[in-house]
Design a protein around this motif. Sequence first.
Motif, PDB file in Angstrom:
ATOM      1  N   ASN A 287       1.704   6.512  -6.467  1.00 44.46           N
ATOM      2  CA  ASN A 287       0.689   7.858  -7.280  1.00 44.46           C
ATOM      3  C   ASN A 287       1.094   8.690  -7.061  1.00 44.46           C
ATOM      4  O   ASN A 287       1.135  10.003  -8.222  1.00 44.46           O
ATOM      5  CB  ASN A 287      -0.244   7.442  -5.965  1.00 44.46           C
ATOM      6  CG  ASN A 287      -1.728   8.572  -5.598  1.00 44.46           C
ATOM      7  OD1 ASN A 287      -1.835   9.587  -5.155  1.00 44.46           O
ATOM      8  ND2 ASN A 287      -2.651   8.815  -6.860  1.00 44.46           N
TER       9      ASN A 287
ATOM     10  N   GLU B 178       0.932  -1.051   0.103  1.00 42.19           N
ATOM     11  CA  GLU B 178       0.409  -0.494  -0.043  1.00 42.19           C
ATOM     12  C   GLU B 178       0.787   1.019   0.012  1.00 42.19           C
ATOM     13  O   GLU B 178       0.588   1.921  -0.801  1.00 42.19           O
ATOM     14  CB  GLU B 178      -1.172  -0.251   1.048  1.00 42.19           C
ATOM     15  CG  GLU B 178      -2.292  -0.782   1.176  1.00 42.19           C
ATOM     16  CD  GLU B 178      -3.310  -0.661   2.547  1.00 42.19           C
ATOM     17  OE1 GLU B 178      -2.607  -0.444   3.557  1.00 42.19           O
ATOM     18  OE2 GLU B 178      -3.718  -1.893   2.385  1.00 42.19           O
TER      19      GLU B 178
ATOM     20  N   HIS C 299       0.595   3.667  -2.956  1.00 37.87           N
ATOM     21  CA  HIS C 299       1.513   5.271  -2.932  1.00 37.87           C
ATOM     22  C   HIS C 299       2.482   6.165  -3.256  1.00 37.87           C
ATOM     23  O   HIS C 299       1.891   6.794  -3.439  1.00 37.87           O
ATOM     24  CB  HIS C 299       0.972   5.942  -1.127  1.00 37.87           C
ATOM     25  CG  HIS C 299       0.427   6.630  -1.392  1.00 37.87           C
ATOM     26  ND1 HIS C 299      -0.206   7.023   0.775  1.00 37.87           N
ATOM     27  CD2 HIS C 299      -0.360   7.843  -1.047  1.00 37.87           C
ATOM     28  CE1 HIS C 299      -0.713   8.468   0.432  1.00 37.87           C
ATOM     29  NE2 HIS C 299      -0.741   8.357  -0.308  1.00 37.87           N
TER      30      HIS C 299
ATOM     31  N   PHE D 237      -5.402   7.945  -5.193  1.00 37.53           N
ATOM     32  CA  PHE D 237      -4.735   7.212  -4.619  1.00 37.53           C
ATOM     33  C   PHE D 237      -6.706   6.454  -3.901  1.00 37.53           C
ATOM     34  O   PHE D 237      -6.447   7.578  -2.547  1.00 37.53           O
ATOM     35  CB  PHE D 237      -3.849   7.240  -3.276  1.00 37.53           C
ATOM     36  CG  PHE D 237      -2.944   6.215  -2.892  1.00 37.53           C
ATOM     37  CD1 PHE D 237      -2.800   5.272  -3.612  1.00 37.53           C
ATOM     38  CD2 PHE D 237      -3.791   6.503  -1.212  1.00 37.53           C
ATOM     39  CE1 PHE D 237      -2.138   4.309  -2.793  1.00 37.53           C
ATOM     40  CE2 PHE D 237      -3.380   4.849  -0.006  1.00 37.53           C
ATOM     41  CZ  PHE D 237      -2.156   4.077  -0.901  1.00 37.53           C
TER      42      PHE D 237
END
Length: 358
Positions: free
Chosen positions: A185, A178, A182, A272
């Motif tokens: 992103n 995760e 991120h 995101f």
Amino acid sequence: SGAAWDRRVHSSAFSFTGRTVLVTGAAGFVGSHAAVALKRRGDGVLGLDNFNRYYDIELKRSRENLLTRAGVFTVHGDINDAVLLNKLFDMVHFTHVLHLAAQAGVRYAMKNPNSYIHSNIAGLVALLEACKSADPQPAVIWASSSSVYGLNSKVPFSERDRTDSPASLYAATKKAGEEIAHSYNHIHGLSITGLRFFTVYGPWGRPDMAYFFFARDILKGKAITIYEGPNHRTVARDFTYIDDVVKGCLSALDTAKKSTGSGGKKRGEAQFRIYNLGNKLPVSVGEIVNILERLLKVKAKRKVVQMPRNGDVLFTHANITLAHKELGYKPTVDIESGLNKFVKWFLSYYGVKKRRFW
Ligand code: NAD
């Protein structure tokens, strides 16, 4: 690869809807269901899977046959193969990547930690690198896990809760995934949606999951080990039926914003997002056995033991308000009817055909 291979890739990716999706882990449980559902509604779909031997390879091959019948071609390859990924992104302009390839399961990590690093960390980075460099950049929708909530969470788990106490290496790699996603992103303008699945079950499921081997062991007359927590606390899971999860994946795909890349004036608009895809109704492991007994019409032999420290958590329970609000996610299949569908499939796949699983 070769000319025939190229033709298969192109025909599989042919789209009626303008959406073209690369599904990684397509020979897997969730991947095979999702790929078929996408193809049925007219999206272009290409599968990718390395057919690893974590569990019964025959089951993966049978799922691949289902995909072939649905018009989805599955490329045999690893997400760590940058040359292959770049070639696929050159051949096909994917609008979306549904990234479901991973090393799943929490207990296997005790003896095979590198497998988790290979697929869930290095593989994720290799895939995001390819997405970053692709033109156009696809939106990425990928499977995280309820396991990120770890040991400390209060129930039900909400996306705003802390995720800083992973109980297993598997959970740690999903949590790290995760964070890694991120960063892609932020830096590269990739649109990323992480879906935290909660114990997905159903036909064509995974043989390493409890409901699956419970069904086998009940039929074999073998004793079933049911774990309980300290002071006889119940172990329960928020079992979520495969069709509900697939619907959640499809609407995450449909609502995902486009990736924007790191340059240009649209920078920063890529999204995101993280959503729980659960069922909101935890069921104890003992109750799963009760239901399976009824459906299989065979009494189970139970053995209740205290849960060892093997990476499992006691309880999972999803708050699905956010997914409901933003994705229209609404699970509809209760555990009785979901397990009924699983058992019907299980009996016809293993019982009638007597495969080597027995
Ligand atoms: P699965 O093991 O059936 O499917 C994963 C597929 O990915 C397998 O077919 C495997 O061969 C393939 N794969 C693994 N590593 C690969 C690599 N390096 N390159 C290419 N292919 C690779 O698992 P599933 O249950 O379908 O899970 C799908 C995703 O959902 C996974 O990311 C998993 O961690 C996540 N998830 C699943 C559940 C669940 O209950 N099933 C719960 C939470 C999260």
